[in-house]
Design an enzyme around this catalytic site. Structure first.
Site, PDB file in Angstrom:
ATOM      1  N   MET A  19     -37.797  -7.955  -0.834  1.00 55.75           N
ATOM      2  CA  MET A  19     -39.088  -7.785  -0.165  1.00 55.75           C
ATOM      3  C   MET A  19     -40.022  -8.903  -0.580  1.00 55.75           C
ATOM      4  SD  MET A  19     -39.573  -3.636  -0.456  1.00 55.75           S
ATOM      5  CE  MET A  19     -38.996  -3.530  -2.164  1.00 55.75           C
ATOM      6  N   GLN A  72     -31.342 -14.465  -1.997  1.00 55.29           N
ATOM      7  CA  GLN A  72     -31.371 -14.435  -0.538  1.00 55.29           C
ATOM      8  C   GLN A  72     -32.086 -15.662   0.010  1.00 55.29           C
ATOM      9  OE1 GLN A  72     -33.956 -11.963   2.150  1.00 55.29           O
ATOM     10  NE2 GLN A  72     -32.052 -10.821   2.484  1.00 55.29           N
ATOM     11  N   CYS A 102     -35.573 -10.669   8.882  1.00 48.52           N
ATOM     12  CA  CYS A 102     -37.031 -10.694   8.757  1.00 48.52           C
ATOM     13  C   CYS A 102     -37.677 -10.826  10.134  1.00 48.52           C
ATOM     14  CB  CYS A 102     -37.471 -11.852   7.873  1.00 48.52           C
ATOM     15  SG  CYS A 102     -39.277 -11.971   7.722  1.00 48.52           S
ATOM     16  N   GLY A 205     -33.322   1.576   5.759  1.00 43.31           N
ATOM     17  CA  GLY A 205     -34.378   2.031   6.647  1.00 43.31           C
ATOM     18  C   GLY A 205     -34.716   3.497   6.477  1.00 43.31           C
ATOM     19  N   GLY A 228     -36.077   0.032   0.018  1.00 48.36           N
ATOM     20  CA  GLY A 228     -37.187  -0.902  -0.045  1.00 48.36           C
ATOM     21  C   GLY A 228     -38.472  -0.225  -0.450  1.00 48.36           C
TER      22      GLY A 228
END
Length: 352
Positions: A19, A72, A102, A205, A228
């Protein structure tokens, strides 16, 4: 045993999502303490790495206690991504992840991140180039598709596997959804249960409670879950899910003292890594989540985001413990239906 290449991650690993402006080493440290099995850095621009940009290079910082750890990267140019992969390999992470998910305009409109979902042949070509450029296991994080008419993740998963990726994480939204609405795990399940797919498939999610994690595993058969927003200010989520999966019972909620102690560690790590000025400034986004559930906390929260020294902030946090030491936190109603309602989603604060 779930494996990415030769990296063993346990029976059902829980991954910390990459994130932006959140998943830095201080945050990763408290998540690792509390059960995260695999973590990723914030996403790093391939162009920034090649230009030797200070901010991009700083994001390459990883520590042995974080392992296994993945770095990443993102970009829309084959040569840049390949060169960035070689730079990443030199820092010796356990794996390299490409961000094809993203949704923000400044990334997607340049053909990077979720922008690549408009051009699947290019997505496959970029991935193949990175796999060829590095000896590290390469993984991908992406979305279901660009929009409702292009949810082509089943075909994409096969093609990415064919060019050599070792695992795939799927966020259950399209790019046009951004982070709105509910994540749709149906297609994630279809990818996992596709007989052609042999690599681990991780779902991402809307997982905010142990009940949701158990339901996702049972209903969709994923190899693990990436978490997340539910971890922001609440790193205990990883161990809570693990305990619930093993026992069917909840761990006791962290006390005020436990929350403050972890918040202090996060703060001290932030100052140590970034310096006092920047470390204190960037820590301010986390206090609301660490102190969530405490009544009439606004005045203390205001003090925390205006103090400018480590000593002052720790003094305020000590006062919070004194005032709220007897406070009993209440657990939110469990979301047994896997897709949460909008009311249930209010506890998931920022990212998917």
């Amino acid at each position: 045993m779930v494996k990415i290449g030769n990296i063993e991650l346990g029976e059902f690993p829980l991954l910390l999502a990459p994130m932006e402006d959140v998943s830095d080493p201080p945050f990763r440290a408290v998540c690792k303490d509390n059960g995260a099995d695999l973590m990723y850095t914030e996403f790093i621009s391939s162009e920034g790495l090649i230009r030797d940009a200070i901010k991009s290079r700083k994001k390459l910082d990883i520590f042995d206690y974080e392992r296994p750890i993945g770095i990443q990267i993102f970009g829309g140019d084959e040569e840049s991504l390949s060169l960035a992969a070689q730079i990443v390999e030199a820092t010796n992470p356990d794996l390299l992840d490409i961000n094809f998910g993203c949704p923000v305009k400044k990334v997607a409109c340049k053909g990077a991140g979720a922008g690549i979902l408009k051009d699947i042949p290019k997505m496959v070509k970029l991935t193949a180039a990175v796999v060829k450029a590095t000896k590290l296991p390469v993984t991908i994080k992406t979305r279901l598709g660009w929009d409702e008419e292009t949810k082509n993740i089943e075909d994409v998963a096969e093609r990415l596997q064919d060019v050599g990726i070792k695992a795939l994480t799927i966020h259950g939204r399209t790019r046009t959804q951004m982070y709105k609405g509910n994540a749709d795990w149906t297609l994630i399940g279809k990818v996992k249960n596709n007989p052609r797919i042999q690599i681990p498939i991780f779902g991402n999610g809307d997982i905010c409670t142990p009940e949701q994690a158990v339901a996702a595993r049972a209903k969709y058969g994923v190899d693990g879950i990436m978490i997340g927003r539910a971890a922001i200010g609440y790193p205990w989520i990883f161990n809570e899910i693990k305990h619930f999966m093993k026992t069917g019972e909840h761990l006791p909620l962290p006390t005020v003292l436990e929350r403050v102690e972890v918040c202090k560690k996060h703060l001290r790590q932030s100052v140590a890594w970034k310096g006092e000025v920047v470390g204190i400034l960037e820590m301010r986004r986390h206090y609301t989540n660490y102190l969530k559930g405490l009544p009439h906390i606004k005045d203390y929260r205001q003090q925390l985001v205006t103090c400018n020294t480590l000593a002052e902030i720790e003094d305020v946090l000590d006062k919070v413990v004194l005032q709220y030491n007897d406070h009993i936190f209440e657990r939110s109603a469990p979301a047994y239906d896997f897709l949460p309602s909008s009311n249930e989603m209010t506890g998931c604060n920022v990212y998917g």
